[in-house]
Scaffold this motif. Structure first.
Motif, short mmCIF file in Angstrom:
data_model
loop_
_atom_site.label_atom_id
_atom_site.label_comp_id
_atom_site.label_asym_id
_atom_site.label_seq_id
_atom_site.Cartn_x
_atom_site.Cartn_y
_atom_site.Cartn_z
N ASP A 63 38.66 -48.10 -11.81
CA ASP A 63 39.65 -47.38 -12.61
C ASP A 63 39.15 -45.99 -12.99
OD1 ASP A 63 42.08 -47.06 -13.87
OD2 ASP A 63 41.43 -48.00 -15.74
N SER A 111 47.12 -52.78 -7.63
CA SER A 111 47.60 -54.01 -8.27
C SER A 111 49.08 -54.22 -7.99
CB SER A 111 47.38 -53.94 -9.79
OG SER A 111 48.33 -53.10 -10.40
N ARG A 141 34.29 -53.10 -14.76
CA ARG A 141 35.45 -52.21 -14.83
C ARG A 141 34.97 -50.82 -15.23
NH1 ARG A 141 41.55 -52.95 -16.52
NH2 ARG A 141 42.22 -50.81 -16.17
N ARG A 161 40.00 -54.18 -20.28
CA ARG A 161 40.99 -55.22 -20.00
C ARG A 161 40.89 -55.65 -18.54
NH1 ARG A 161 44.50 -50.71 -21.63
NH2 ARG A 161 44.97 -49.46 -19.79
C1 IPE Z 1 43.86 -51.57 -12.53
O1 IPE Z 1 43.93 -50.23 -12.93
C2 IPE Z 1 44.21 -51.69 -11.08
C3 IPE Z 1 43.29 -51.06 -10.14
C4 IPE Z 1 42.14 -50.52 -10.43
C5 IPE Z 1 43.70 -51.09 -8.78
P1 IPE Z 1 45.24 -49.69 -13.68
O2 IPE Z 1 44.96 -48.27 -14.02
O3 IPE Z 1 46.45 -49.96 -12.90
O4 IPE Z 1 45.26 -50.60 -15.00
P2 IPE Z 1 46.08 -50.42 -16.35
O5 IPE Z 1 47.49 -50.16 -15.97
O6 IPE Z 1 45.49 -49.26 -17.07
O7 IPE Z 1 45.86 -51.71 -17.08
#
Ligand code: IPE
Ligand code: IPE
Ligand code: MG
Length: 240
Positions: free
Chosen positions: A21, A66, A182, A188
């Motif tokens: 992320d 996702s 993460r 999360r």
């Molecule tokens: C989680 O990241 C999905 C991936 C890393 C592929 P997001 O950026 O989509 O997660 P949220 O929306 O902040 O929870």
């Protein structure tokens, strides 16, 4: 000892899962468009697979897209799909050469036919490799995974047990992740490996994914090596 060896190789996780992320924020901090961050993130993912392979990690699962990411602006989604397709085409030979077995996990039916074909081709090319198993989670959701595994289990007429359901999960060939990382500062799970992460050690890094290099990985591995995994037992039981 090569520079990529962690301090405590005896406690190297067998399976590392990463929520990659922070690509968008990384680009925006440089005054660039979000997609620029996705390109840099892709390079980082390739490097991470190389490092993990060299270290002797057996399974690496990377969350690339996702089931909820379809809700992003259409131009970002189509950029990500194109990046995925070109990366599969450009990288699969190298992965094959490095003895990596590539598997895409997620609902592939959501991709266009060309991308589905590129996935099949890359998976077929690397199917017999026995080095690192690299799972790319794309159009993946933990809830989807539990549902699709349940449907397969029902069809099989096997007993409904944890072990029988686990085998039908998208990562059914792998042990559960030992370490779940993460990046990007959020704390999360975002619908990643919901079932499989039941006992994973969690590691959150503030580094944005395109900045998460081998030094950051080393920190995560050193932190992991110090954890006591109790699986419900007491500390005394575990140290024996
Ligand atoms: C989680 O990241 C999905 C991936 C890393 C592929 P997001 O950026 O989509 O997660 P949220 O929306 O902040 O929870
Ligand atoms: C993760 O980075 C990659 C994907 C979800 C595809 P983001 O694109 O979520 O980056 P941020 O969180 O917006 O910075
Ligand atoms: Mg994000």
């Amino acid at each position: 000892m090569s520079s990529n060896q962690p301090a405590t190789a005896d406690k190297l996780p067998q399976h590392i899962a990463i929520i990659m992320d922070g690509n968008g924020r990384w680009a925006q901090a440089r005054g660039k468009k979000r997609v620029f961050g996705h390109k840099a993130g892709m390079e980082r993912a390739r490097e991470m697979a190389e490092i993990c392979g060299e270290l002797g990690v057996k399974y690496l699962t990377l969350f690339a897209f996702s089931s909820e990411n379809w809700n992003r602006p259409a131009d970002e989604v189509s950029f990500l799909m194109e990046l995925f397709a070109t990366s599969l085409k450009n990288e699969s030979k190298k992965l094959h050469k490095n003895n990596v077995q590539l598997k895409v996990i997620g609902d592939k039916a959501g991709f266009d036919k060309g991308l589905q074909k590129a996935i099949d081709k890359a998976e077929a090319l690397t199917a017999d490799n026995d080095g690192l198993t690299l799972y790319i989670a794309a159009n993946y959701g933990g809830r989807w995974d539990i549902l699709q595994a349940s449907q397969k289990l029902l069809k099989s007429n096997e007993q409904i047990t944890e072990a029988n359901l686990s085998q039908y999960l998208a990562t059914g060939d792998a042990p559960d992740p030992d370490l779940l990382i993460r990046t990007g500062g959020e704390k999360r799970i975002s619908n990643f490996l919901l079932w499989q992460a039941a006992y994973s050690e969690l590691y959150f890094s503030d580094a944005l994914w395109p900045d998460f290099d081998s030094e950051h990985l080393k920190l995560a591995l050193a932190d992991y090596a110090q954890r006591q995994r109790r699986f419900g037992k007491t500390g005394e039981q575990v140290t024996g």
